[in-house]
Design a protein around this motif. Structure first.
Motif, PDB file in Angstrom:
ATOM      1  N   CYS A  11      51.015  33.053  21.983  1.00 49.05           N
ATOM      2  CA  CYS A  11      51.525  34.354  21.557  1.00 49.05           C
ATOM      3  C   CYS A  11      51.371  34.482  20.046  1.00 49.05           C
ATOM      4  CB  CYS A  11      52.997  34.465  21.943  1.00 49.05           C
ATOM      5  SG  CYS A  11      53.697  36.076  21.558  1.00 49.05           S
ATOM      6  N   HIS A  12      50.798  35.602  19.607  1.00 47.71           N
ATOM      7  CA  HIS A  12      50.619  35.837  18.168  1.00 47.71           C
ATOM      8  C   HIS A  12      51.841  36.583  17.632  1.00 47.71           C
ATOM      9  CE1 HIS A  12      46.280  34.704  17.976  1.00 47.71           C
ATOM     10  NE2 HIS A  12      46.347  34.984  19.271  1.00 47.71           N
ATOM     11  N   ILE A  13      52.962  35.869  17.551  1.00 42.79           N
ATOM     12  CA  ILE A  13      54.220  36.496  17.133  1.00 42.79           C
ATOM     13  C   ILE A  13      54.062  37.260  15.814  1.00 42.79           C
ATOM     14  CG2 ILE A  13      56.492  35.894  16.168  1.00 42.79           C
ATOM     15  CD1 ILE A  13      56.633  36.014  19.105  1.00 42.79           C
ATOM     16  N   GLY A  14      53.335  36.662  14.893  1.00 37.35           N
ATOM     17  CA  GLY A  14      53.192  37.279  13.569  1.00 37.35           C
ATOM     18  C   GLY A  14      52.432  38.594  13.587  1.00 37.35           C
ATOM     19  N   ALA A  15      51.752  38.905  14.689  1.00 34.28           N
ATOM     20  CA  ALA A  15      50.936  40.121  14.737  1.00 34.28           C
ATOM     21  C   ALA A  15      51.684  41.334  15.319  1.00 34.28           C
ATOM     22  CB  ALA A  15      49.661  39.854  15.536  1.00 34.28           C
ATOM     23  N   TYR A  16      52.907  41.138  15.816  1.00 34.27           N
ATOM     24  CA  TYR A  16      53.704  42.282  16.288  1.00 34.27           C
ATOM     25  C   TYR A  16      54.291  43.015  15.081  1.00 34.27           C
ATOM     26  CZ  TYR A  16      53.867  40.259  21.034  1.00 34.27           C
ATOM     27  OH  TYR A  16      53.559  39.757  22.267  1.00 34.27           O
ATOM     28  N   ASP A  18      57.253  44.039  15.051  1.00 31.29           N
ATOM     29  CA  ASP A  18      58.676  43.662  14.992  1.00 31.29           C
ATOM     30  C   ASP A  18      58.882  42.245  15.546  1.00 31.29           C
ATOM     31  OD1 ASP A  18      57.783  44.337  17.503  1.00 31.29           O
ATOM     32  OD2 ASP A  18      59.629  45.353  18.111  1.00 31.29           O
ATOM     33  N   PRO A  19      58.296  41.232  14.860  1.00 32.89           N
ATOM     34  CA  PRO A  19      58.305  39.865  15.408  1.00 32.89           C
ATOM     35  C   PRO A  19      59.696  39.358  15.786  1.00 32.89           C
ATOM     36  CG  PRO A  19      57.159  39.923  13.294  1.00 32.89           C
ATOM     37  CD  PRO A  19      57.680  41.295  13.539  1.00 32.89           C
ATOM     38  N   ILE A  20      60.691  39.658  14.970  1.00 33.06           N
ATOM     39  CA  ILE A  20      62.017  39.071  15.227  1.00 33.06           C
ATOM     40  C   ILE A  20      62.623  39.646  16.506  1.00 33.06           C
ATOM     41  CG2 ILE A  20      64.355  38.717  14.302  1.00 33.06           C
ATOM     42  CD1 ILE A  20      62.169  37.062  12.856  1.00 33.06           C
ATOM     43  N   SER A  38      45.510  30.194  10.836  1.00 27.77           N
ATOM     44  CA  SER A  38      45.167  29.395   9.646  1.00 27.77           C
ATOM     45  C   SER A  38      46.402  28.606   9.207  1.00 27.77           C
ATOM     46  CB  SER A  38      44.734  30.329   8.505  1.00 27.77           C
ATOM     47  OG  SER A  38      45.843  31.108   8.080  1.00 27.77           O
ATOM     48  N   PRO A  39      46.196  27.531   8.432  1.00 27.38           N
ATOM     49  CA  PRO A  39      47.348  26.772   7.927  1.00 27.38           C
ATOM     50  C   PRO A  39      48.262  27.645   7.075  1.00 27.38           C
ATOM     51  CG  PRO A  39      45.315  25.544   7.604  1.00 27.38           C
ATOM     52  CD  PRO A  39      44.919  26.900   8.085  1.00 27.38           C
ATOM     53  N   GLU A  40      47.654  28.601   6.368  1.00 29.94           N
ATOM     54  CA  GLU A  40      48.437  29.525   5.543  1.00 29.94           C
ATOM     55  C   GLU A  40      49.391  30.349   6.420  1.00 29.94           C
ATOM     56  OE1 GLU A  40      48.729  29.829   2.397  1.00 29.94           O
ATOM     57  OE2 GLU A  40      50.053  31.558   2.693  1.00 29.94           O
ATOM     58  N   GLU A  41      48.870  30.887   7.528  1.00 24.95           N
ATOM     59  CA  GLU A  41      49.709  31.677   8.425  1.00 24.95           C
ATOM     60  C   GLU A  41      50.789  30.796   9.071  1.00 24.95           C
ATOM     61  OE1 GLU A  41      47.887  33.443  11.922  1.00 24.95           O
ATOM     62  OE2 GLU A  41      49.738  34.534  12.370  1.00 24.95           O
ATOM     63  N   TYR A  42      50.426  29.563   9.393  1.00 21.11           N
ATOM     64  CA  TYR A  42      51.389  28.616   9.983  1.00 21.11           C
ATOM     65  C   TYR A  42      52.599  28.451   9.063  1.00 21.11           C
ATOM     66  CZ  TYR A  42      53.210  23.952  11.255  1.00 21.11           C
ATOM     67  OH  TYR A  42      54.022  22.889  11.588  1.00 21.11           O
ATOM     68  N   ARG A  43      52.314  28.221   7.774  1.00 24.55           N
ATOM     69  CA  ARG A  43      53.407  28.042   6.802  1.00 24.55           C
ATOM     70  C   ARG A  43      54.268  29.285   6.698  1.00 24.55           C
ATOM     71  NH1 ARG A  43      50.904  24.487   2.099  1.00 24.55           N
ATOM     72  NH2 ARG A  43      51.656  22.501   2.884  1.00 24.55           N
ATOM     73  N   ARG A  44      53.597  30.438   6.628  1.00 25.71           N
ATOM     74  CA  ARG A  44      54.327  31.705   6.476  1.00 25.71           C
ATOM     75  C   ARG A  44      55.213  31.964   7.692  1.00 25.71           C
ATOM     76  NH1 ARG A  44      50.789  35.862   6.816  1.00 25.71           N
ATOM     77  NH2 ARG A  44      49.003  34.634   6.129  1.00 25.71           N
ATOM     78  N   LEU A  45      54.648  31.748   8.888  1.00 22.48           N
ATOM     79  CA  LEU A  45      55.392  32.050  10.108  1.00 22.48           C
ATOM     80  C   LEU A  45      56.581  31.107  10.296  1.00 22.48           C
ATOM     81  CD1 LEU A  45      55.199  34.161  12.369  1.00 22.48           C
ATOM     82  CD2 LEU A  45      54.006  32.470  13.752  1.00 22.48           C
ATOM     83  N   GLY A 197      50.016  38.117  23.379  1.00 22.39           N
ATOM     84  CA  GLY A 197      50.497  39.329  22.741  1.00 22.39           C
ATOM     85  C   GLY A 197      50.350  39.223  21.242  1.00 22.39           C
ATOM     86  N   PRO A 198      50.234  40.342  20.555  1.00 24.40           N
ATOM     87  CA  PRO A 198      50.215  41.695  21.112  1.00 24.40           C
ATOM     88  C   PRO A 198      48.828  42.170  21.542  1.00 24.40           C
ATOM     89  CG  PRO A 198      50.227  41.808  18.720  1.00 24.40           C
ATOM     90  CD  PRO A 198      50.218  40.348  19.091  1.00 24.40           C
TER      91      PRO A 198
END
Ligand SMILES: [Zn+2]
Length: 252
Positions: A11-16, A18-20, A38-45, A197-198
């Motif tokens: 699931c690409h939670i960060g791409a919704y 309204d992730p929360i 990416s590792p960058e997105e991993y850290r951010r998420l 998703g999404p």
């Protein structure tokens, strides 16, 4: 993760938008493997979601972004491997969209497979247009992996099964024309769930993890068993699949 929960393995939670709220809606029923590209997105998420029992953020290097990854990104990925549970989204994409970056993709995917240790991390893997290669590499690697949203030829499924791979179904797959063919070719005991998703869409818009029951219902029909039996099979499969990653035993 709660062993009684269905697991959305991709699931690409960060791409919704309204992730929360997506995460909260799933809290009591569904565990989520939140894939990153990416590792960058991993850290951010990870920072954004904080610690939640029903979420595992997966460390990814998306094949369609392979040509943008620097040696630094790769080094960062390897540094983060020991702290992640799942690896994904990784894989290969030789469809029209990815054909031009085939060499970069092969370089990145081979590096990932060489670094991941069998028994340490489950992988969720993209294989569009590159199914034979993806299955071949995974078979050699002996890693525990799930082919996510498989759209390849059904005659490669036997090779994937021989390689020990699992398949994750989403709502778009069970609503597609190919579903009946897939459900005949993929044994019930190699079946897992995902939303993707999404990006994957159901009847009511982008698929959300708390709606995974809809996928179970479609599988029950496909397998010609009750919903409860289908549900039990999925829970058994999740437990068996995760037990293969002995470095991170699945809580009983
Ligand atoms: Zn994906």
């Amino acid at each position: 993760m709660n062993p009684a929960h269905l697991i959305d393995t991709h699931c690409h939670i960060g791409a919704y938008g309204d992730p929360i709220s997506v995460v909260r809606a799933a809290e009591s029923t569904t565990s989520i493997v939140a894939v990153t590209e990416s590792p960058e997105e991993y850290r951010r998420l990870r920072t954004r979601l904080g610690r939640r029992d029903h979420i595992q953020v997966a460390l990814g290097l998306h094949p369609l972004r392979s040509h943008t990854f620097t040696p630094n990104d790769l080094a960062r990925f390897f540094r983060l491997v020991p702290e992640t549970t799942w690896i994904g989204e990784v894989g290969l994409d030789f469809s029209k969209q990815g054909r031009a970056t085939k060499k970069d993709q092969l370089r990145i995917f081979s590096a990932v497979l060489a670094e991941a240790q069998p028994g340490q991390h489950p992988l969720t893997v993209h294989s569009r247009g590159a199914e034979a290669d993806t299955i071949g590499f995974l078979g050699q690697s002996k890693l525990s992996a799930v082919l996510h949203w498989y759209t390849g030829p059904t005659n490669l499924i036997d090779a994937a099964l021989a390689a020990g791979l699992y398949f994750s179904y989403n709502i778009a797959m069970v609503r597609s024309k190919k579903f009946s063919e897939l459900v005949r070719a993929i044994p019930r005991d190699r079946t897992l769930l995902e939303t993707d998703g999404p990006f994957a869409r159901g009847q009511h818009g982008p698929a959300r993890p708390h709606q995974l029951e809809e996928v179970v219902s479609a599988l029950a029909l496909g397998w010609d068993v009750s919903h409860a039996d289908a549900n039990r099979s999925i829970l058994d499969n999740q437990r068996r699949f995760l037990a293969q990653t002995a470095g991170r035993p699945y809580p009983e």
